[in-house]
Design an enzyme around this catalytic site. Sequence first.
Site, PDB file in Angstrom:
ATOM      1  N   ARG A  81       0.871  -1.182   0.000  1.00  0.00           N
ATOM      2  CA  ARG A  81       0.000   0.000   0.000  1.00  0.00           C
ATOM      3  C   ARG A  81       0.903   1.225   0.000  1.00  0.00           C
ATOM      4  O   ARG A  81       1.886   1.285   0.762  1.00  0.00           O
ATOM      5  CB  ARG A  81      -0.899  -0.015   1.228  1.00  0.00           C
ATOM      6  N   GLU A 177      -9.101   7.729   5.443  1.00  0.00           N
ATOM      7  CA  GLU A 177      -9.783   7.896   6.734  1.00  0.00           C
ATOM      8  C   GLU A 177     -10.744   9.079   6.694  1.00  0.00           C
ATOM      9  O   GLU A 177     -10.662  10.018   7.482  1.00  0.00           O
ATOM     10  CB  GLU A 177      -8.769   8.011   7.869  1.00  0.00           C
ATOM     11  N   GLU A 283      -5.430  -0.669   7.283  1.00  0.00           N
ATOM     12  CA  GLU A 283      -4.361  -0.298   8.219  1.00  0.00           C
ATOM     13  C   GLU A 283      -4.567  -1.026   9.536  1.00  0.00           C
ATOM     14  O   GLU A 283      -5.662  -0.986  10.108  1.00  0.00           O
ATOM     15  CB  GLU A 283      -4.366   1.208   8.517  1.00  0.00           C
TER      16      GLU A 283
END
Length: 351
Positions: A81, A177, A283
């Site tokens: 990522r 996020e 994550e």
Amino acid sequence: MKKSQKRWLLSLSSAITALALILGTLGGWKAEAAAPSFAKGADISWVAGMEKQGYSWKDKNGVKRDILDILKNDYQINSVRIRVWVNPNMSDYGNGYLNAETAAALAKRAKDKGMSVMLTLHYSDSWADPGQQTKPYAWSTFDFTQLMDAVWSHTVYVMNTMKAQGVTPDWVQIGNETNDGMLWSDGKASVNMKNYAWLISTGNNAVKSVSSSTKTIVHLANGYDNATFKWNIGGLISNGATFDIVGMSLYPSASDWSTKVTQTIANANSMISTYGKSVMICEIGMDYSQASAAKSFVTDIKTKVRNLSGGNGLGVFYWEPEATPGYNGGYNMGAWQSDGKPTAALEGFLN
């Protein structure tokens, strides 16, 4: 916003979607290989900057090796990522060393080792997360129409920069996020959910215009927080947003990880059953000094995500495991020790 503006934006969104479908059919940039059925991943965004600063890594036997070789061959990491900022401060290797070109070079390096690639597009010059979603400086005076155009153009540019390196990302996050939206204040979800939905759709359609096979992700923090996910993902869907996958972050402690995993899996099942969306854990991390607990945590969440109903658990990514204790002003949730050797945390990925 005036009704005429709303109608114009809706027409633009429809045109973008149609263009994406046409280009996806005719322009045909196809993935070289299918994404893994289950991604065991690592965010490696700091690697390029750390190497520029002179960092290197050892395996558990103390042998200095390429960090990507260690991740892939020792811990079965099959995916990476990589974050992309719009105009980062490229002299700041720890924080700002990832524009589209540097990210593409790192992505090519991973692809050449047979690893799949996820991009996380922050749509900012620096960190975007639940507490900050700051527009890039160059976009700061844009009206909302110009902002959507900028999201489209930047996303296509990043995708084409990857394409020039021979890389087809398997997944692209439209924002990072985005618990309360993105590109504040225009796209702040608690202020204007419709704007947030339009921005997500614009990013999604821009990705698909270059690679119809790439899956898009809406990624929120605190994977255990079902109420926030229902408000955000439900709000996007009710406002017509188009995207493929729900992404989650989870950073528990050594004392509460089991409870948080249980809550996160329940939330994942809620996203699957309520919205028909697959789930990716984008994550995870835990303090490097709690390596034994971290290994147990990784083992548990990997197994439970893999077993989500209908095969809708797509993978788990550890955030920046290559970070050594205190790196970049105090980050302590990597998986390498100050002696250059890994902790036991990533052993949780082993089958």
